[in-house]
Design a protein around this motif. Structure first.
Motif, PDB file in Angstrom:
ATOM      1  N   ASP A  33       0.808  -1.222   0.000  1.00 23.30           N
ATOM      2  CA  ASP A  33       0.000   0.000   0.000  1.00 23.30           C
ATOM      3  C   ASP A  33       0.844   1.275   0.000  1.00 23.30           C
ATOM      4  OD1 ASP A  33       0.754   0.637   2.618  1.00 23.30           O
ATOM      5  OD2 ASP A  33      -1.109  -0.075   3.505  1.00 23.30           O
ATOM      6  N   ARG A 135      -5.960   4.369  -2.025  1.00 25.15           N
ATOM      7  CA  ARG A 135      -6.056   3.101  -1.292  1.00 25.15           C
ATOM      8  C   ARG A 135      -7.403   2.438  -1.542  1.00 25.15           C
ATOM      9  NH1 ARG A 135      -4.063   3.035   4.771  1.00 25.15           N
ATOM     10  NH2 ARG A 135      -4.206   0.817   4.280  1.00 25.15           N
ATOM     11  N   LYS A 139      -7.872  -1.184  -3.227  1.00 28.77           N
ATOM     12  CA  LYS A 139      -8.602  -2.210  -2.475  1.00 28.77           C
ATOM     13  C   LYS A 139      -9.765  -2.769  -3.293  1.00 28.77           C
ATOM     14  CE  LYS A 139     -11.067  -2.957   1.895  1.00 28.77           C
ATOM     15  NZ  LYS A 139     -11.498  -2.323   3.172  1.00 28.77           N
TER      16      LYS A 139
END
Length: 230
Positions: A33, A135, A139
């Motif tokens: 990440d 993010r 995801k």
């Protein structure tokens, strides 16, 4: 924690599993990440202190991540997050296109209506993400592709695909996506879902390959620009 040393954890998680396995998972997530960037040093002492464990499981975790291609280690230099050049990543995307295309073909002949509905819901969530929510985009993209891998029903294929997916994620390609490129990615997700819902294995494979190659072009082009500048 020493200056310049990246913080790995947002919050401490309980150590109910083997300490080295937990350490590997936490460090892996931090690499993927972007909290630990390519080239960042991975100091055993600092990581052990932050994780609240001894250096031995941290050392074991770094060895595991080295076998996964996420970490490099050299004598007298210690461990660092592995750096890949544009040519290496282009090869990875070529392999990913073949594997994910095949997974999509398999999934088209096996996927349930419930899973197809989950993919449509994922498409909606992806489109609703803002351009600054990197993010969240990563995801949701991971959920979409992972759901198709599970629907393909092959543990071996899933393992191989996940190995070539995780490395491009380290470079967080969505950072360099324009709003138009993000919309194109969302469009591919919908076309893949439509093909899966129709049981069209050939089209599912074709569109998945096109989707992967589109992502490759964005990332590789940017890295080549960085390499030229250096």
């Amino acid at each position: 924690m020493a200056r310049g040393e990246a913080k790995v954890l947002h919050e401490r998680e309980p150590f109910v599993r083997n300490s080295s396995d937990v350490a590997a998972e936490v460090i892996r997530e931090a690499i993927v990440d972007g909290r630990l960037a390519p080239g960042a040093r991975l100091k055993e002492e600092g990581l052990a202190r932050e994780l609240g464990i001894s250096r031995t499981p941290v050392r074991e975790a770094l060895l595991l991540l080295q076998t996964e291609g996420l970490v490099d280690a050299a004598p007298n230099r210690g461990a660092t997050v592995r750096v890949h050049d544009a040519d290496e990543l282009e090869d990875l995307y070529q392999l990913r296109a073949l594997l994910e295309g095949y997974a999509a073909r398999r999934a088209a002949t096996r996927v349930s209506e419930e899973v197809v509905q989950q993919l449509w819901a994922s498409c909606d969530r992806f489109d609703a993400r803002t351009d600054g929510d990197i993010r969240g985009l990563v995801k949701e993209n991971h959920f979409f592709h992972d759901t198709i891998l599970e629907a393909a029903g092959s543990v071996r294929v899933a393992e191989m695909v996940r190995k070539v997916i995780v490395l491009p994620l380290v470079y967080r390609s969505y950072i360099w996506y324009s709003p138009q490129q993000r919309r194109i990615s969302g469009h591919y997700h919908r076309q893949i879902t439509k093909a899966l819902g129709a049981g069209d294995a050939e089209r599912a494979e074709l569109v998945m390959k096109e989707h992967v190659f589109e992502a490759r072009d964005v990332l590789v082009a940017h890295l080549r620009e960085l390499e030229a500048a250096e």
